[in-house]
Design a protein around this motif. Structure first.
Motif, mmCIF file in Angstrom:
data_model
loop_
_atom_site.group_PDB
_atom_site.id
_atom_site.type_symbol
_atom_site.label_atom_id
_atom_site.label_comp_id
_atom_site.label_asym_id
_atom_site.label_seq_id
_atom_site.Cartn_x
_atom_site.Cartn_y
_atom_site.Cartn_z
ATOM 1 N N ARG A 39 0.838 -1.204 0.000
ATOM 2 C CA ARG A 39 0.000 0.000 0.000
ATOM 3 C C ARG A 39 0.869 1.249 0.000
ATOM 4 O O ARG A 39 0.515 2.271 -0.592
ATOM 5 C CB ARG A 39 -0.922 -0.003 1.214
ATOM 6 N N ASP A 40 2.007 1.185 0.680
ATOM 7 C CA ASP A 40 2.993 2.258 0.685
ATOM 8 C C ASP A 40 4.313 1.698 0.174
ATOM 9 O O ASP A 40 4.452 0.496 -0.049
ATOM 10 C CB ASP A 40 3.163 2.846 2.091
ATOM 11 N N ALA A 41 5.274 2.591 0.015
ATOM 12 C CA ALA A 41 6.610 2.188 -0.419
ATOM 13 C C ALA A 41 7.632 2.663 0.603
ATOM 14 O O ALA A 41 7.450 3.698 1.243
ATOM 15 C CB ALA A 41 6.932 2.769 -1.798
ATOM 16 N N SER A 42 8.698 1.899 0.749
ATOM 17 C CA SER A 42 9.775 2.286 1.660
ATOM 18 C C SER A 42 11.083 1.719 1.130
ATOM 19 O O SER A 42 11.106 0.726 0.397
ATOM 20 C CB SER A 42 9.510 1.777 3.080
ATOM 21 N N ILE A 43 12.181 2.368 1.522
ATOM 22 C CA ILE A 43 13.514 1.959 1.077
ATOM 23 C C ILE A 43 14.024 0.879 2.018
ATOM 24 O O ILE A 43 14.209 1.124 3.206
ATOM 25 C CB ILE A 43 14.463 3.157 1.042
ATOM 26 N N GLU A 44 14.247 -0.299 1.492
ATOM 27 C CA GLU A 44 14.818 -1.389 2.279
ATOM 28 C C GLU A 44 16.335 -1.295 2.295
ATOM 29 O O GLU A 44 16.966 -1.461 3.332
ATOM 30 C CB GLU A 44 14.378 -2.735 1.697
ATOM 31 N N VAL A 45 16.949 -1.050 1.130
ATOM 32 C CA VAL A 45 18.399 -0.885 1.023
ATOM 33 C C VAL A 45 18.654 0.362 0.178
ATOM 34 O O VAL A 45 18.289 0.397 -0.992
ATOM 35 C CB VAL A 45 19.069 -2.111 0.372
ATOM 36 N N ASN B 97 0.649 -0.304 -4.700
ATOM 37 C CA ASN B 97 0.807 1.104 -5.072
ATOM 38 C C ASN B 97 2.140 1.255 -5.788
ATOM 39 O O ASN B 97 3.153 1.633 -5.198
ATOM 40 C CB ASN B 97 0.749 1.992 -3.831
ATOM 41 N N LEU B 98 2.134 0.920 -7.073
ATOM 42 C CA LEU B 98 3.352 0.984 -7.865
ATOM 43 C C LEU B 98 3.785 2.427 -8.113
ATOM 44 O O LEU B 98 4.979 2.711 -8.245
ATOM 45 C CB LEU B 98 3.133 0.246 -9.189
ATOM 46 N N GLU B 99 2.837 3.332 -8.137
ATOM 47 C CA GLU B 99 3.170 4.745 -8.364
ATOM 48 C C GLU B 99 4.049 5.287 -7.244
ATOM 49 O O GLU B 99 5.056 5.974 -7.497
ATOM 50 C CB GLU B 99 1.883 5.565 -8.469
ATOM 51 N N SER B 100 3.703 4.987 -5.999
ATOM 52 C CA SER B 100 4.518 5.484 -4.883
ATOM 53 C C SER B 100 5.908 4.870 -4.903
ATOM 54 O O SER B 100 6.891 5.524 -4.529
ATOM 55 C CB SER B 100 3.823 5.176 -3.556
ATOM 56 N N GLY C 137 -3.147 4.404 -7.358
ATOM 57 C CA GLY C 137 -2.232 5.206 -8.154
ATOM 58 C C GLY C 137 -2.234 4.811 -9.619
ATOM 59 O O GLY C 137 -2.915 3.870 -10.053
ATOM 60 N N GLN C 138 -1.430 5.553 -10.380
ATOM 61 C CA GLN C 138 -1.282 5.331 -11.812
ATOM 62 C C GLN C 138 0.201 5.342 -12.143
ATOM 63 O O GLN C 138 0.819 6.393 -12.302
ATOM 64 C CB GLN C 138 -2.029 6.400 -12.614
ATOM 65 N N ALA C 139 0.756 4.144 -12.237
ATOM 66 C CA ALA C 139 2.197 4.017 -12.434
ATOM 67 C C ALA C 139 2.630 4.485 -13.813
ATOM 68 O O ALA C 139 3.753 4.968 -13.986
ATOM 69 C CB ALA C 139 2.620 2.562 -12.213
ATOM 70 N N GLN C 140 1.778 4.356 -14.813
ATOM 71 C CA GLN C 140 2.185 4.673 -16.174
ATOM 72 C C GLN C 140 2.505 6.162 -16.329
ATOM 73 O O GLN C 140 3.434 6.535 -17.041
ATOM 74 C CB GLN C 140 1.085 4.257 -17.150
ATOM 75 N N LYS C 141 1.749 7.029 -15.651
ATOM 76 C CA LYS C 141 2.026 8.462 -15.730
ATOM 77 C C LYS C 141 3.369 8.787 -15.096
ATOM 78 O O LYS C 141 4.145 9.582 -15.627
ATOM 79 C CB LYS C 141 0.917 9.244 -15.042
ATOM 80 N N LEU C 142 3.648 8.168 -13.963
ATOM 81 C CA LEU C 142 4.916 8.439 -13.294
ATOM 82 C C LEU C 142 6.088 7.855 -14.074
ATOM 83 O O LEU C 142 7.194 8.395 -14.058
ATOM 84 C CB LEU C 142 4.893 7.884 -11.870
ATOM 85 N N ALA C 143 5.868 6.738 -14.778
ATOM 86 C CA ALA C 143 6.925 6.164 -15.599
ATOM 87 C C ALA C 143 7.314 7.111 -16.726
ATOM 88 O O ALA C 143 8.502 7.242 -17.059
ATOM 89 C CB ALA C 143 6.465 4.820 -16.159
ATOM 90 N N ALA C 144 6.328 7.787 -17.306
ATOM 91 C CA ALA C 144 6.645 8.761 -18.345
ATOM 92 C C ALA C 144 7.465 9.919 -17.788
ATOM 93 O O ALA C 144 8.392 10.416 -18.436
ATOM 94 C CB ALA C 144 5.351 9.273 -18.975
ATOM 95 N N ARG C 145 7.164 10.333 -16.580
ATOM 96 C CA ARG C 145 7.935 11.399 -15.955
ATOM 97 C C ARG C 145 9.365 10.946 -15.673
ATOM 98 O O ARG C 145 10.322 11.701 -15.826
ATOM 99 C CB ARG C 145 7.249 11.834 -14.670
ATOM 100 N N ALA C 146 9.512 9.693 -15.230
ATOM 101 C CA ALA C 146 10.853 9.166 -14.983
ATOM 102 C C ALA C 146 11.651 9.064 -16.278
ATOM 103 O O ALA C 146 12.862 9.317 -16.301
ATOM 104 C CB ALA C 146 10.759 7.803 -14.303
ATOM 105 N N ALA C 147 10.974 8.695 -17.375
ATOM 106 C CA ALA C 147 11.664 8.605 -18.654
ATOM 107 C C ALA C 147 12.170 9.975 -19.103
ATOM 108 O O ALA C 147 13.238 10.093 -19.710
ATOM 109 C CB ALA C 147 10.736 8.002 -19.706
ATOM 110 N N GLU C 148 11.426 11.043 -18.813
ATOM 111 C CA GLU C 148 11.878 12.384 -19.146
ATOM 112 C C GLU C 148 13.157 12.734 -18.395
ATOM 113 O O GLU C 148 13.949 13.553 -18.858
ATOM 114 C CB GLU C 148 10.783 13.395 -18.817
ATOM 115 N N SER C 149 13.361 12.118 -17.236
ATOM 116 C CA SER C 149 14.581 12.346 -16.453
ATOM 117 C C SER C 149 15.713 11.419 -16.865
ATOM 118 O O SER C 149 16.767 11.428 -16.233
ATOM 119 C CB SER C 149 14.286 12.162 -14.962
#
Length: 1008
Positions: free
Chosen positions: A116-122, A146-149, A177-189
């Motif tokens: 449901r949330d995301a956290s950094i394990e390593v 929640n792949l978007e987070s 969430g909507q992971a596809q929109k965030l993936a496009a933003r990551a691709a721009e970076s």
């Protein structure tokens, strides 16, 4: 070759470098007098200054280019993925990093886990990831995907000084969430995305979709409910799934079985009807559950049940919650309400409601002299939980039900309701701010619980609970033992401070408290009795929590408590034996306090809350001779009620809220402060109404009211005013459905002629399972049709209240989400995974879909290189223009120096001669030359002096003879000779330049 190169933010300014020839042309003639070498230096400095200024204007930057790669692995840990595959993900990551990470290039790798949330394990670091057997960062939030987070967190955690790639290990079934929109933003970076699919390989899956209930269920009218079950069997599996279907009904906390039968599920959807009839108006919850005969026929058990909610409305119903120790005190009021056609249900305080759905059967809730904490021993202590208090408040604020508190010795502030959400909902405050009212108590806590499980934690919890309960005028102090002995936690020698202005500081000090193992009771108890004695309080109480092993206090100390009317309650926690427990029991009995014995620290807060309530007893006001209350505001609920009210013998002191919405209807002439003399007050709170009656209904204080002719009318009108409107709902119908993580609310509105009602201003509200308000706005989408939606991303019951218009009866309904969408979909979302992998990063190549993850990572999957190239090289920038400005300033100073200062370089030759050893000869020759010049100067000076003297002061021969003749002849006059003198006298031309110079020198010496 340099590890960096230059770039420019504003390269257009570089055209100014064409001005260099103009600078040279202007300076060529103006600097001609400097000589060839100095002019060359001036040209060089001027050209450098001009170039640095132009580069600074162009925004020069230093750019470093790196081929280092950072890879973040995103691991889907949601419950839709089998546990064995979640463990396989960890093995895959460690092996893949170890095989492909380039240590010479200092590649980095990290892990982000998500549900449901995301956290950094390593976090990303430049070394191999050690083998992981369990996750530490993600706890119980695995009921959604929640792949978007996860993408957002991974992008934020990856450093900018390297090429970046994300590897997603998931089944693709996102429901938040909507992971596809965030993936496009990551691709721009410039971030690339690879995907490792997780195949869901269950051969068969059974999912109970829903229980479908009719929209409008009437009392006594038969209806048909339908249970919808889907069988997602593999096409290769031809046999149906056998099992049992159970349907249960829950009303008012009582559960009954409506149906239990064996059924056979064919592939696809299966519908099972259920005929039923409701005889009593109430809130009903239905639950359908399917249990397969064979465990292999079902992959996930969490989606094998579904619930539905309905509310059947009848005439007005009221719930009265009574103190379990004083049942029957409000029977007279109950009968008066029933005689006025108000249905009343009573509930003891030790058997309370457990859900908001249970409260929907009632249009008003009455708390009749009910304390928040009740009971005399640790086993019998009961209380309203924070969740139950929240249900009462939200039932009024969001769903429009009435809430009424009736007084008594254990109500309001005297019943530990101060500081709760319930106090906020009432038109009065339960804490007294008036210093003229001597309703002051003092509480001292002696803490000794270090040997119990999590002892220090529970000491802080119970100390905070006691302090939060006290009023602003009360006093509090905490004694604990440290290596320096017993000490007050605050207040110095006095120990007890007023709570009002010090509450925050007290709570902060409790958070820092670290009490030790107290060796003896006597020193701490002496400090407690001394501090309580000095405190100006009307009621004083002490609480001791211990395992009983400190030595017993002296009889003198116990007697000092009794002399000063200070009671002690003791709590034995994990006592070491009968003697230790008896020691605490004797202390409590000797001072008139209570003794508790507990085995679990979770029982301590309730005990301390109850004991802290002892200092609130001064809030009970019983004036000698009683008081005659007066109606001071003509409210509609008092229409027809005799304005001459009977006498009352007491009530609970409160403080009228500083709000124009709070209306005081009845007030007592005593005490002198009107804001503390409220008998009846009302106001509107959210969608509902609340009221307080600070006296009781006749059991103790208002016994004269029981003979009053207006008794029945007073309570009936008061309760009816509070109740949720129960009028005709007209031709309104409300329906709900869950779709794509949202609840859709649809209201159909017709008038009496079955014509559509349009342009209604509907007021709607919703509550999620955690009782938090959700935004709900109803919009008209068709004639007579109004639709609103709100998110439903948690499993549980959602409650909806819609008011069609002013004065209309509310439309109350509910919808239950039995389980997360995580358990609803059973196929891998290949379309989403393909879309994520095909996203092309800026300056790089699209990602790849690696071989699927099985129960054990395959060698083919391990060989897939996530650290490969194909990404834009990382460029890190640093502004350099400030340094160029600084250099140009220094060069400008050099240009000024070269033009204004002429430097003689003869000292270079002398230095060279000195180094060669010929310096002594040169110095000797120089000295000899200077001596010769000095002698010549002196000789010339003597010659000039002699000449000057001979010319001015030596007479001729004729003059001497003439002078002698004159001297010898005396008075005989002799005529002068007419012959010319042999020497002609020269005319006086004045002193020469040298003479004037010498004369000036002599004058200067005389002055010195």
């Amino acid at each position: 070759m340099l590890p960096f190169h230059l770039s420019f933010d504003h390269p257009a300014y570089l055209w100014l470098l064409l001005g260099l020839p103009l600078v040279w042309w202007i300076g060529y003639r103006s600097l001609a007098a400097l000589g060839r070498f100095r002019r060359f230096l001036a040209f060089l400095f001027r050209s450098s200054v001009w170039s640095c200024v132009v580069l600074a204007l162009a925004g020069v930057q230093l750019v470093w280019v790196s081929d280092r790669v950072t890879v973040m692995y995103l691991l889907d840990q949601s419950e839709s993925i089998p546990r064995v595959k979640r463990q396989a993900m960890l093995d895959y990551v460690t092996r893949n990093v170890r095989r492909h990470r380039d240590s010479q290039r200092e590649d980095r790798a990290g892990i982000v886990v998500f549900g449901r949330d995301a956290s950094i394990e390593v976090p990303p670091f430049d070394d191999d990831i050690p083998p992981l057997r369990r996750l530490e960062s993600l706890r119980d939030r695995t009921d959604a995907t929640n792949l978007e987070s996860a993408l957002n967190l991974a992008q934020a955690s990856m450093p900018e000084d390297s090429s970046r790639r994300i590897v997603i290990v998931t089944d693709g079934n996102e429901n938040i969430g909507q992971a596809q929109k965030l993936a496009a933003r990551a691709a721009e970076s410039g971030i690339g995305i690879d995907v490792v699919p997780v195949q869901l390989d269950a051969k068969s899956e059974v999912l109970v979709e829903k229980i479908d209930l009719p929209e409008n269920i009437r009392k006594g009218q038969p209806f048909e409910a339908r249970v919808v079950i889907s069988n997602y069997s593999d096409a290769s599996v031809s046999k149906p799934v056998n099992g049992k279907l159970r349907v249960k009904q829950n009303v008012g906390g009582e559960e009954s079985l409506l149906l239990e039968q064996s059924v056979t599920l064919d592939r696809g959807k299966n519908v099972f009807p259920l005929r039923h009839q409701i005889e009593q108006p109430a809130a009903y919850t239905y639950e359908a559950e399917f249990v397969p005969d064979t465990a292999d026929d079902d992959g996930i058990r969490q989606n094998n049940s579904a619930t539905a909610y309905t509310y059947v409305r009848g005439k007005g119903r009221v719930l009265i919650i009574e103190n379990k120790t004083r049942l029957g005190d409000f029977d007279l009021m109950t009968e008066a309400l029933r005689d006025n056609n108000i249905e009343v249900v009573t509930m003891p305080s030790d058997d309370l409601f457990s859900s908001l759905a249970e409260l929907q059967a009632y249009d008003a809730v009455i708390l009749a002299n009910v304390p928040r904490i009740a009971g005399e021993s640790s086993e019998l202590v009961s209380s309203f939980s924070d969740e139950q208090i929240e249900m009462l408040v939200r039932n009024t604020q969001q769903l429009g039900a009435g809430l009424f508190m009736i007084g008594g010795p254990e109500a309001f502030g005297a019943g530990y309701w101060a500081g709760t959400e319930l106090e906020k909902a009432m038109p009065v405050d339960f804490k007294i701010r008036n210093t003229k009212i001597q309703a002051v108590g003092a509480l001292a806590c002696i803490m000794h619980a270090s040997e119990m499980a999590e002892g220090n934690y529970w000491q802080k919890v119970i100390a905070r609970s006691a302090i939060e309960q006290l009023g602003p005028a009360d006093y509090a102090g905490v004694l604990h033992w440290s290596f320096n002995g017993d000490a007050w936690l605050w207040g110095g020698r006095n120990g007890l401070l007023e709570v009002g202005v010090n509450r925050k500081a007290m709570l902060a000090a409790v958070g820092r408290m670290t009490p030790g193992d107290m060796p003896q009771f006597d020193p701490a108890m002496k400090m407690a009795v001394a501090g309580l004695t000095r405190t100006p309080a009307s009621i004083k109480h002490c609480i001791i929590i211990s395992d009983g092993d400190p030595s017993a206090p002296s009889p003198t100390t116990i007697q000092s408590f009794k002399t000063n009317n200070i009671t002690i309650s003791t709590v034995a926690v994990e006592s070491h034996g009968l003697s230790d427990s008896r020691r605490l029991q004797e202390i409590a009995q000797a001072t008139g306090g209570k003794y508790y014995a507990v085995r679990d620290g979770r029982a301590l807060p309730k005990i301390f809350q109850r004991e802290a309530r002892r200092v609130s007893r001064p809030l009970v006001y019983e004036p000698p001779g009683g008081a005659s209350p007066e109606i001071i505001f003509p409210h509609a609920m008092l229409d027809g009620v005799d304005r001459s009210l009977p006498n009352v013998n007491g009530f609970v002191l409160t403080q009228t809220k500083d709000s124009p919405l709070a209306q005081v209807l009845i007030q007592s002439p005593k005490p002198d402060s009107p804001e503390n003399a409220t008998i009846l007050a009302v106001w509107t709170y959210g969608l509902g109404r609340t009221a307080v009656l600070t006296t009781d209904s006749g059991a103790r204080w208002a016994s004269a009211w029981t003979e009053w002719p207006g008794y029945e009318k007073f309570y009936a009108q008061l309760v009816r005013w509070l109740m949720r409107p129960t009028g005709d709902r007209g031709k309104f119908s409300v329906a709900t459905q869950v779709r794509d993580g949202e609840v859709q609310v649809v209201v159909s509105a017709l008038d009496q002629d079955d014509s559509f009602l349009n342009f209604l201003d509907m007021n709607a509200s919703a509550l999620d399972p955690s009782l938090k308000p959700l935004p709900l706005r109803m919009r008209q989408t068709a004639p007579g049709r109004y639709v609103g939606t709100f998110p439903a991303d948690e499993a549980g019951s959602y409650f909806v209240n819609v008011i069609p218009g002013p004065g209309a009866a509310p439309l109350t309904t509910g919808v239950t989400v039995p389980y997360s969408d995580e358990f609803r979909v059973r196929e891998t979302n290949q379309a989403l995974l393909q879309a994520l992998a095909s996203t092309k990063p800026r300056g790089g190549d699209p990602g790849e879909i690696f071989p699927p993850l099985e129960g054990q990572p395959s060698e083919e999957l391990i060989d897939s290189n996530a650290f490969r190239g194909g990404l834009s090289l990382a460029r890190s920038f640093k502004d350099a223009w400030p340094w160029f400005v600084l250099v140009s300033c220094g060069l400008f100073l050099g240009d000024v120096f070269v033009r204004r200062v002429a430097i003689n370089f003869n000292w270079v030759g002398r230095t060279i001669d000195r180094l060669r050893g010929s310096a002594n000869e040169v110095e000797t020759q120089t000295t000899a030359r200077l001596d010769a010049l000095r002698k010549s100067k002196d000789s010339l000076g003597n010659t000039i002096e002699q000449r000057r003297t001979s010319i001015r002061f030596e007479p001729s021969a004729a003059e001497q003879a003439e002078s002698s003749a004159t001297d010898t002849i005396g008075d005989i006059r002799v005529a002068p000779s007419k012959t010319k003198p042999t020497i002609e006298q020269q005319p006086d031309e004045g002193p020469s330049y040298t003479e004037r110079l010498l004369e000036a020198k002599r004058k200067a010496k005389r002055k010195d």
